[in-house]
Design a protein around this motif. Structure first.
Motif, PDB file in Angstrom:
ATOM      1  N   GLY A 132       0.787  -1.223   0.000  1.00  0.00           N
ATOM      2  CA  GLY A 132       0.000   0.000   0.000  1.00  0.00           C
ATOM      3  C   GLY A 132       0.823   1.279   0.000  1.00  0.00           C
ATOM      4  N   GLU A 133       2.104   1.200   0.364  1.00  0.00           N
ATOM      5  CA  GLU A 133       2.949   2.400   0.337  1.00  0.00           C
ATOM      6  C   GLU A 133       3.470   2.609  -1.074  1.00  0.00           C
ATOM      7  OE1 GLU A 133       6.764   4.549   2.530  1.00  0.00           O
ATOM      8  OE2 GLU A 133       6.387   2.428   2.914  1.00  0.00           O
ATOM      9  N   ASP A 134       3.529   3.861  -1.502  1.00  0.00           N
ATOM     10  CA  ASP A 134       4.077   4.200  -2.809  1.00  0.00           C
ATOM     11  C   ASP A 134       5.558   3.829  -2.839  1.00  0.00           C
ATOM     12  OD1 ASP A 134       4.184   5.678  -5.425  1.00  0.00           O
ATOM     13  OD2 ASP A 134       5.554   6.928  -4.235  1.00  0.00           O
ATOM     14  N   PRO A 135       5.998   3.013  -3.827  1.00  0.00           N
ATOM     15  CA  PRO A 135       7.402   2.574  -3.825  1.00  0.00           C
ATOM     16  C   PRO A 135       8.410   3.720  -3.939  1.00  0.00           C
ATOM     17  CG  PRO A 135       6.143   1.405  -5.524  1.00  0.00           C
ATOM     18  CD  PRO A 135       5.225   2.374  -4.870  1.00  0.00           C
ATOM     19  N   LEU A 136       8.095   4.777  -4.688  1.00  0.00           N
ATOM     20  CA  LEU A 136       9.047   5.892  -4.789  1.00  0.00           C
ATOM     21  C   LEU A 136       9.164   6.605  -3.449  1.00  0.00           C
ATOM     22  CD1 LEU A 136      11.047   7.644  -6.280  1.00  0.00           C
ATOM     23  CD2 LEU A 136       9.116   8.954  -7.211  1.00  0.00           C
ATOM     24  N   ALA A 137       8.054   6.798  -2.762  1.00  0.00           N
ATOM     25  CA  ALA A 137       8.110   7.420  -1.432  1.00  0.00           C
ATOM     26  C   ALA A 137       8.936   6.542  -0.488  1.00  0.00           C
ATOM     27  CB  ALA A 137       6.702   7.629  -0.882  1.00  0.00           C
ATOM     28  N   ALA A 138       8.746   5.225  -0.580  1.00  0.00           N
ATOM     29  CA  ALA A 138       9.527   4.300   0.258  1.00  0.00           C
ATOM     30  C   ALA A 138      11.010   4.369  -0.101  1.00  0.00           C
ATOM     31  CB  ALA A 138       9.005   2.875   0.082  1.00  0.00           C
TER      32      ALA A 138
END
Length: 171
Positions: A49-55
């Motif tokens: 559910g977390e955006d991969p770029l933000a991660a």
């Protein structure tokens, strides 16, 4: 369930089109003193559910101690590692120059079986490496990431020789 990580592979082109990559040596006692196949793209796990770029940006900041540079990030792809983990990697051109590297840490019983818990940095060193150095330094499962970057950058990326001249690798 597949474990997912996200990471950032920064690159820069130096004079004569010399490609350099920002990579980091993994910390802890297992990797201490090793150079070959002990380095990685700065990365870390993230929840569904977390955006991969933000991660990837968060993990970069945690491992390097400096936020990822503002840049035009391109998704290189998803890369399955020998462990089964899948790394989503983003890349951008940047002349990233942190003042210092300050990684977050992890706890580990060391020496094993001693009952002593010690804290180790996730990353103990990070620096710009040429493509040739990166091929030796990166853990083998991450070499496809480097190949994907070269495809993204196009023919001649990182190789100052021109097609038809000695030193140009056409493979």
């Amino acid at each position: 369930m597949t474990v997912r990580s996200a990471g950032i592979l920064l690159y820069r082109l130096r004079p004569a089109s010399q490609l350099e990559l920002w990579i980091a040596r993994m910390g802890g006692p297992y990797w201490a003193g090793k150079t070959a196949h002990a380095w990685s793209v700065p990365k870390g796990e993230y929840p569904a559910g977390e955006d991969p770029l933000a991660a990837a940006r968060r993990e970069f900041a945690e491992e390097i101690g400096t936020p990822a540079p503002d840049a035009d990030y391109h998704r290189l792809g998803d890369f399955r590692q020998p462990s089964g983990k899948v790394i989503t990697v983003y890349t951008a051109e940047s002349d990233f120059q942190p003042e210092r590297i300050v990684s977050n840490t992890f706890a580990l019983e060391w020496p094993k079986g001693s009952g002593t818990i010690r804290s180790f940095p996730e990353i103990d060193r990070a620096e710009w490496s040429t493509e040739a150095e990166a091929r030796v330094r990166l853990v083998k499962g991450q070499l496809p990431i480097l190949d994907a970057l070269l495809r993204h950058l196009g023919p001649g990326a990182g190789n100052p020789a021109q097609p038809g001249q000695p030193g140009h690798d056409t493979n």
